[in-house]
Motif scaffolding. Sequence first.
Motif, short mmCIF file in Angstrom:
data_model
loop_
_atom_site.label_atom_id
_atom_site.label_comp_id
_atom_site.label_asym_id
_atom_site.label_seq_id
_atom_site.Cartn_x
_atom_site.Cartn_y
_atom_site.Cartn_z
N MET A 187 0.85 -1.19 0.00
CA MET A 187 0.00 0.00 0.00
C MET A 187 0.89 1.25 0.00
SD MET A 187 -2.92 -0.98 2.75
CE MET A 187 -1.70 -1.25 4.03
N PRO A 188 1.54 1.55 -1.12
CA PRO A 188 2.46 2.69 -1.12
C PRO A 188 1.71 4.01 -1.03
CG PRO A 188 2.17 1.87 -3.35
CD PRO A 188 1.45 0.92 -2.45
N TRP A 189 2.38 4.98 -0.39
CA TRP A 189 1.88 6.34 -0.42
C TRP A 189 2.05 6.89 -1.83
CZ3 TRP A 189 -0.35 9.66 3.16
CH2 TRP A 189 -0.49 9.13 4.46
N ARG A 190 1.09 7.66 -2.28
CA ARG A 190 1.16 8.34 -3.57
C ARG A 190 1.30 9.83 -3.32
NH1 ARG A 190 -3.70 6.42 -7.31
NH2 ARG A 190 -2.44 7.64 -8.78
N PHE A 191 2.12 10.51 -4.11
CA PHE A 191 2.37 11.93 -3.92
C PHE A 191 2.12 12.69 -5.21
CE2 PHE A 191 5.29 9.79 -0.89
CZ PHE A 191 4.73 10.27 0.28
N SER A 192 1.70 13.94 -5.02
CA SER A 192 1.46 14.81 -6.17
C SER A 192 1.73 16.25 -5.75
CB SER A 192 0.01 14.67 -6.66
OG SER A 192 -0.28 15.61 -7.67
N GLU A 193 2.11 17.08 -6.71
CA GLU A 193 2.24 18.51 -6.47
C GLU A 193 0.95 19.25 -6.78
OE1 GLU A 193 5.58 19.89 -8.70
OE2 GLU A 193 7.04 18.68 -7.58
N ASP A 194 -0.04 18.52 -7.26
CA ASP A 194 -1.33 19.12 -7.64
C ASP A 194 -2.42 18.73 -6.65
OD1 ASP A 194 -0.26 20.25 -10.03
OD2 ASP A 194 -0.38 18.25 -10.94
N VAL A 195 -3.28 19.68 -6.32
CA VAL A 195 -4.30 19.41 -5.32
C VAL A 195 -5.44 18.56 -5.87
CG1 VAL A 195 -5.63 21.52 -5.79
CG2 VAL A 195 -5.71 20.48 -3.52
N GLU A 196 -5.71 18.63 -7.17
CA GLU A 196 -6.90 17.97 -7.72
C GLU A 196 -6.93 16.46 -7.49
OE1 GLU A 196 -6.53 21.93 -9.61
OE2 GLU A 196 -5.15 20.23 -9.31
N GLU A 211 6.04 4.18 8.08
CA GLU A 211 5.85 3.94 6.65
C GLU A 211 5.81 5.26 5.88
OE1 GLU A 211 2.77 1.54 3.69
OE2 GLU A 211 2.10 2.17 5.68
N LEU A 212 5.12 6.26 6.43
CA LEU A 212 5.06 7.57 5.79
C LEU A 212 6.45 8.21 5.73
CD1 LEU A 212 3.65 10.05 4.61
CD2 LEU A 212 3.15 10.78 6.97
N ALA A 213 7.19 8.14 6.83
CA ALA A 213 8.53 8.74 6.85
C ALA A 213 9.41 8.11 5.76
CB ALA A 213 9.15 8.56 8.23
N ARG A 214 9.34 6.79 5.63
CA ARG A 214 10.14 6.12 4.59
C ARG A 214 9.72 6.59 3.20
NH1 ARG A 214 9.37 1.63 8.03
NH2 ARG A 214 7.62 0.92 6.74
N ALA A 215 8.42 6.70 2.99
CA ALA A 215 7.91 7.10 1.68
C ALA A 215 8.33 8.53 1.34
CB ALA A 215 6.39 6.97 1.64
N LEU A 216 8.29 9.41 2.30
CA LEU A 216 8.70 10.79 2.06
C LEU A 216 10.19 10.88 1.76
CD1 LEU A 216 6.60 12.58 4.84
CD2 LEU A 216 6.36 12.94 2.36
N ARG A 217 10.99 10.11 2.48
CA ARG A 217 12.43 10.10 2.21
C ARG A 217 12.71 9.56 0.81
NH1 ARG A 217 15.22 11.84 6.25
NH2 ARG A 217 14.63 11.47 8.42
N ASP A 218 12.03 8.49 0.45
CA ASP A 218 12.22 7.91 -0.88
C ASP A 218 11.83 8.91 -1.98
OD1 ASP A 218 13.10 5.58 0.28
OD2 ASP A 218 11.19 4.51 0.03
N ALA A 219 10.84 9.77 -1.66
CA ALA A 219 10.38 10.76 -2.64
C ALA A 219 11.24 12.01 -2.63
CB ALA A 219 8.92 11.13 -2.36
N GLY A 220 12.21 12.08 -1.70
CA GLY A 220 13.07 13.26 -1.62
C GLY A 220 12.36 14.48 -1.09
N ALA A 221 11.36 14.29 -0.26
CA ALA A 221 10.56 15.40 0.24
C ALA A 221 11.33 16.20 1.29
CB ALA A 221 9.25 14.89 0.83
N ASP A 222 11.13 17.50 1.28
CA ASP A 222 11.68 18.39 2.30
C ASP A 222 10.63 18.56 3.39
OD1 ASP A 222 13.21 20.29 3.68
OD2 ASP A 222 12.34 21.94 2.52
N VAL A 223 10.97 18.18 4.62
CA VAL A 223 10.02 18.25 5.73
C VAL A 223 10.65 19.07 6.86
CG1 VAL A 223 8.59 16.96 7.35
CG2 VAL A 223 9.09 15.99 5.09
N PRO A 224 10.48 20.38 6.83
CA PRO A 224 11.07 21.21 7.90
C PRO A 224 10.32 21.11 9.22
CG PRO A 224 9.85 22.58 6.36
CD PRO A 224 9.87 21.20 5.78
N GLY A 225 9.04 20.70 9.16
CA GLY A 225 8.25 20.59 10.38
C GLY A 225 6.93 19.91 10.08
N VAL A 226 6.24 19.48 11.14
CA VAL A 226 4.95 18.81 10.99
C VAL A 226 3.95 19.36 11.98
CG1 VAL A 226 5.86 16.66 10.04
CG2 VAL A 226 5.71 16.94 12.51
N ASN A 227 2.68 19.19 11.63
CA ASN A 227 1.57 19.69 12.43
C ASN A 227 0.49 18.61 12.44
OD1 ASN A 227 -0.60 21.02 13.56
ND2 ASN A 227 -0.81 22.54 11.94
N GLY A 228 -0.02 18.28 13.63
CA GLY A 228 -1.08 17.29 13.71
C GLY A 228 -1.40 16.95 15.15
#
Length: 275
Positions: free
Chosen positions: A1-10, A81-98
């Motif tokens: 069940m991989p995370w899917r990422f997009s730069e588009d909101v739609e 699982e999310l952290a691994r997926a974001l790293r694999d995607a090369g995402a920049d994560v300066p901070g989180v909110n939740g």
Amino acid sequence: MPWRFSEDVEPYAEAVLPLLRRDPAARTVALTVIDALLAGQRFSDRTMLFGWLEEDGKARGAISHNPPYDLLLSVVPDAAELARALRDAGADVPGVNGEIETVERFAAAWTDGTGLEAKTWLEMRLFELGTLVPPDPPPPGAARPAADADLELTMRWFDAFTEELGLPDRMQEPYVRLAIDDGRLWLWDDGGPVALAFRATAAEGVARVTCVYTPPEHRGRRYGGAITAAACADALARDAERVVLFTDADNPAPNVVYERIGFRPVADHRVVRFG
């Protein structure tokens, strides 16, 4: 069940709206962000990131990053699982909110083995309005919708609010003008404006009061509670079935005021920055 990422909101909105609509009060920020972006609003010129986790064609997870704001952890079944997926995607994560538990699990996974340090920047508490109880007797003066002539004053107050809380970005003038035109910016007037309350457009029947501000020279006179109650009454009379707001969990004074007019705590949230 991989995370899917997009730069588009739609595609993100299409995938996650059924999930977020299950609890629109708890997911108020995610829903209002989607509505704003679909309407053409942008929070900055920087690249956005949206993510969703699917199982059997249905979203089970939802996150979004709209700089200059932190990554919003709306629904995260497995933080590692999310952290691994974001790293694999090369995402920049300066901070989180939740919600605190979700943020703690993600921060542990994101910093593990990296040398990064997670620092708490803000503790927030989500409140939902039960039965509205306006201050009785009310303070001197009365509530009124802001007008075009109030724009300069309210922009100064929004800037002061941003500076007091150390928020990442100031309120943008076009957004304030739109709120004035829509009747979502309210002022308490006692021989002149003395306090304001601003709310977002209702999303899935839930309106969120995003800013309540009383200048220091007018504090201690119950204006804040009165203008918040007036803004809530207007929201319920127009486009909302429920009203929520976030407060600084470490500042008990306004929390007491909000409870007096009918708000009840729902969940504690945390903003964490990595460095």
